[in-house]
Design a protein around this motif. Structure first.
Motif, PDB file in Angstrom:
ATOM      1  N   GLU A  50       0.832  -1.210   0.000  1.00 47.80           N
ATOM      2  CA  GLU A  50       0.000   0.000   0.000  1.00 47.80           C
ATOM      3  C   GLU A  50       0.863   1.256   0.000  1.00 47.80           C
ATOM      4  O   GLU A  50       0.496   2.278  -0.584  1.00 47.80           O
ATOM      5  CB  GLU A  50      -0.960   0.006   1.203  1.00 47.80           C
ATOM      6  CG  GLU A  50      -0.292   0.160   2.573  1.00 47.80           C
ATOM      7  CD  GLU A  50       0.168  -1.159   3.182  1.00 47.80           C
ATOM      8  OE1 GLU A  50       0.201  -1.233   4.425  1.00 47.80           O
ATOM      9  OE2 GLU A  50       0.471  -2.110   2.424  1.00 47.80           O
ATOM     10  N   TYR A  51       2.041   1.186   0.627  1.00 42.92           N
ATOM     11  CA  TYR A  51       2.937   2.340   0.638  1.00 42.92           C
ATOM     12  C   TYR A  51       3.598   2.528  -0.733  1.00 42.92           C
ATOM     13  O   TYR A  51       3.784   3.656  -1.202  1.00 42.92           O
ATOM     14  CB  TYR A  51       4.005   2.177   1.722  1.00 42.92           C
ATOM     15  CG  TYR A  51       3.418   1.924   3.091  1.00 42.92           C
ATOM     16  CD1 TYR A  51       2.373   2.707   3.576  1.00 42.92           C
ATOM     17  CD2 TYR A  51       3.903   0.896   3.904  1.00 42.92           C
ATOM     18  CE1 TYR A  51       1.820   2.472   4.825  1.00 42.92           C
ATOM     19  CE2 TYR A  51       3.353   0.657   5.162  1.00 42.92           C
ATOM     20  CZ  TYR A  51       2.314   1.442   5.620  1.00 42.92           C
ATOM     21  OH  TYR A  51       1.767   1.207   6.849  1.00 42.92           O
ATOM     22  N   LEU A  52       3.932   1.416  -1.382  1.00 46.22           N
ATOM     23  CA  LEU A  52       4.498   1.501  -2.733  1.00 46.22           C
ATOM     24  C   LEU A  52       3.470   2.086  -3.701  1.00 46.22           C
ATOM     25  O   LEU A  52       3.810   2.881  -4.579  1.00 46.22           O
ATOM     26  CB  LEU A  52       4.931   0.111  -3.211  1.00 46.22           C
ATOM     27  CG  LEU A  52       6.127  -0.518  -2.488  1.00 46.22           C
ATOM     28  CD1 LEU A  52       6.366  -1.927  -3.026  1.00 46.22           C
ATOM     29  CD2 LEU A  52       7.380   0.334  -2.649  1.00 46.22           C
ATOM     30  N   ALA A  53       2.201   1.686  -3.535  1.00 48.70           N
ATOM     31  CA  ALA A  53       1.132   2.214  -4.402  1.00 48.70           C
ATOM     32  C   ALA A  53       0.996   3.716  -4.189  1.00 48.70           C
ATOM     33  O   ALA A  53       0.797   4.482  -5.151  1.00 48.70           O
ATOM     34  CB  ALA A  53      -0.180   1.496  -4.104  1.00 48.70           C
ATOM     35  N   TYR A  54       1.107   4.163  -2.945  1.00 46.77           N
ATOM     36  CA  TYR A  54       1.026   5.598  -2.657  1.00 46.77           C
ATOM     37  C   TYR A  54       2.193   6.337  -3.321  1.00 46.77           C
ATOM     38  O   TYR A  54       1.998   7.398  -3.923  1.00 46.77           O
ATOM     39  CB  TYR A  54       1.059   5.835  -1.143  1.00 46.77           C
ATOM     40  CG  TYR A  54       1.018   7.304  -0.779  1.00 46.77           C
ATOM     41  CD1 TYR A  54      -0.201   7.958  -0.599  1.00 46.77           C
ATOM     42  CD2 TYR A  54       2.190   8.049  -0.648  1.00 46.77           C
ATOM     43  CE1 TYR A  54      -0.246   9.309  -0.290  1.00 46.77           C
ATOM     44  CE2 TYR A  54       2.156   9.398  -0.345  1.00 46.77           C
ATOM     45  CZ  TYR A  54       0.931  10.023  -0.163  1.00 46.77           C
ATOM     46  OH  TYR A  54       0.898  11.368   0.129  1.00 46.77           O
ATOM     47  N   HIS A  55       3.391   5.769  -3.214  1.00 46.95           N
ATOM     48  CA  HIS A  55       4.577   6.402  -3.809  1.00 46.95           C
ATOM     49  C   HIS A  55       4.412   6.549  -5.317  1.00 46.95           C
ATOM     50  O   HIS A  55       4.687   7.612  -5.888  1.00 46.95           O
ATOM     51  CB  HIS A  55       5.817   5.562  -3.484  1.00 46.95           C
ATOM     52  CG  HIS A  55       7.090   6.116  -4.042  1.00 46.95           C
ATOM     53  ND1 HIS A  55       7.557   5.787  -5.302  1.00 46.95           N
ATOM     54  CD2 HIS A  55       7.999   6.994  -3.513  1.00 46.95           C
ATOM     55  CE1 HIS A  55       8.684   6.428  -5.527  1.00 46.95           C
ATOM     56  NE2 HIS A  55       8.985   7.156  -4.462  1.00 46.95           N
ATOM     57  N   ARG A  56       3.940   5.499  -5.988  1.00 46.80           N
ATOM     58  CA  ARG A  56       3.759   5.570  -7.446  1.00 46.80           C
ATOM     59  C   ARG A  56       2.698   6.591  -7.806  1.00 46.80           C
ATOM     60  O   ARG A  56       2.858   7.384  -8.755  1.00 46.80           O
ATOM     61  CB  ARG A  56       3.371   4.193  -8.003  1.00 46.80           C
ATOM     62  CG  ARG A  56       4.475   3.147  -7.904  1.00 46.80           C
ATOM     63  CD  ARG A  56       4.129   1.928  -8.760  1.00 46.80           C
ATOM     64  NE  ARG A  56       2.846   1.344  -8.385  1.00 46.80           N
ATOM     65  CZ  ARG A  56       2.649   0.452  -7.426  1.00 46.80           C
ATOM     66  NH1 ARG A  56       3.693   0.012  -6.729  1.00 46.80           N
ATOM     67  NH2 ARG A  56       1.452  -0.014  -7.156  1.00 46.80           N
ATOM     68  N   SER A  57       1.612   6.598  -7.052  1.00 42.24           N
ATOM     69  CA  SER A  57       0.527   7.534  -7.331  1.00 42.24           C
ATOM     70  C   SER A  57       0.976   8.973  -7.122  1.00 42.24           C
ATOM     71  O   SER A  57       0.680   9.857  -7.938  1.00 42.24           O
ATOM     72  CB  SER A  57      -0.674   7.218  -6.426  1.00 42.24           C
ATOM     73  OG  SER A  57      -1.688   8.178  -6.581  1.00 42.24           O
ATOM     74  N   HIS A  58       1.715   9.204  -6.041  1.00 35.75           N
ATOM     75  CA  HIS A  58       2.171  10.563  -5.726  1.00 35.75           C
ATOM     76  C   HIS A  58       3.095  11.112  -6.800  1.00 35.75           C
ATOM     77  O   HIS A  58       3.061  12.305  -7.126  1.00 35.75           O
ATOM     78  CB  HIS A  58       2.888  10.559  -4.369  1.00 35.75           C
ATOM     79  CG  HIS A  58       3.470  11.883  -4.005  1.00 35.75           C
ATOM     80  ND1 HIS A  58       2.712  12.992  -3.743  1.00 35.75           N
ATOM     81  CD2 HIS A  58       4.775  12.272  -3.869  1.00 35.75           C
ATOM     82  CE1 HIS A  58       3.493  14.022  -3.475  1.00 35.75           C
ATOM     83  NE2 HIS A  58       4.753  13.610  -3.535  1.00 35.75           N
ATOM     84  N   HIS A  59       3.922  10.237  -7.385  1.00 36.47           N
ATOM     85  CA  HIS A  59       4.875  10.682  -8.406  1.00 36.47           C
ATOM     86  C   HIS A  59       4.379  10.430  -9.828  1.00 36.47           C
ATOM     87  O   HIS A  59       5.142  10.557 -10.778  1.00 36.47           O
ATOM     88  CB  HIS A  59       6.230   9.985  -8.192  1.00 36.47           C
ATOM     89  CG  HIS A  59       6.928  10.439  -6.949  1.00 36.47           C
ATOM     90  ND1 HIS A  59       7.510  11.684  -6.820  1.00 36.47           N
ATOM     91  CD2 HIS A  59       7.129   9.813  -5.747  1.00 36.47           C
ATOM     92  CE1 HIS A  59       8.043  11.822  -5.617  1.00 36.47           C
ATOM     93  NE2 HIS A  59       7.832  10.694  -4.942  1.00 36.47           N
ATOM     94  N   GLY A  60       3.117  10.056  -9.971  1.00 39.78           N
ATOM     95  CA  GLY A  60       2.539   9.878 -11.302  1.00 39.78           C
ATOM     96  C   GLY A  60       3.083   8.695 -12.052  1.00 39.78           C
ATOM     97  O   GLY A  60       3.173   8.718 -13.285  1.00 39.78           O
TER      98      GLY A  60
END
Length: 218
Positions: free
Chosen positions: A207-217
């Motif tokens: 879930e943290y990796l998904a947040y990182h990818r989403s935050h950086h597009g």
């Protein structure tokens, strides 16, 4: 840009946008630049400090365009300084002044960072590099979802990676991403580094990796 490429701009390009605060060519160029950053072709604005440089993937794309369009204007890397421009060394200060400030920061649990780095024997999970110094091995703990506002990530082992300094910077700037299948991609070079290195006792929060990818597009 207008100085260099102005002869190709039309009256429509030089006209203002609907808001009237920017020329249409500048507005389009800005969005194209952002698209190139997202595609890993251009060094992101966050770390370029106003100097737009192509990544390795960007130069590969440029060479592809040159081969298919031989009349395209040649570009050198890095560009020479304009004629007559000299970069002067700043004077600096022999005795820098000091000012007292009050700051607020997130209190990190260094035990969590030490735990993750020990599990990985200070070896980068992205590239497998283990740096050794006279003081011992060195690595950095990178929080996947940042702790500060507006991210409010937790300071737990599942939200921490063990990385070398280079990949820590790239990860924090969004130029290194990790897929849900734990495949590491270096967007600065456009290369896939392979699967994320894992260690027994350390699970990375998807879930943290998904947040990182989403935050950086990504």
């Amino acid at each position: 840009m207008e100085e260099r490429y102005g002869k190709w701009l039309s009256e429509e390009d030089l006209g203002l946008t609907g808001r009237g605060d920017e020329s249409k060519w500048s507005n389009r160029t800005r969005f194209e630049r952002k698209d190139m950053e997202r595609a890993g072709l251009l060094v992101p604005a966050a770390i370029s400090r106003g100097v737009w440089r192509l990544t390795e993937a960007g130069w590969a794309e440029y060479r592809r365009i040159q081969e298919s369009e031989p009349t395209a204007e040649p570009v050198t890397d890095p560009r020479p300084l304009p004629p007559g421009r000299i970069i002067r060394e700043p004077e600096g200060q022999e005795f820098p002044s000091r000012a007292e400030t009050i700051t607020q920061r997130v209190i990190r649990d260094t035990a969590v960072s030490r735990y993750v780095k020990q599990l990985h024997d200070n070896t980068c999970q992205a590239c497998g590099t283990r740096l050794t110094t006279p003081g011992g091995a060195y690595s950095e703990a990178a929080h996947i979802r940042p702790l500060g506002q507006p991210h409010s990530g937790p300071d737990v082992a599942a939200n921490v990676l063990c990385l070398c300094p280079n990949h820590h910077v790239l990860f924090d700037r969004g130029m290194l991403s990790i897929s849900q299948e734990l495949i590491v991609t270096d967007h600065s070079s456009g290369s896939i580094l392979g699967p994320l290195r894992v260690a027994e006792g350390h699970s990375t929060g998807l879930e943290y990796l998904a947040y990182h990818r989403s935050h950086h597009g990504r």
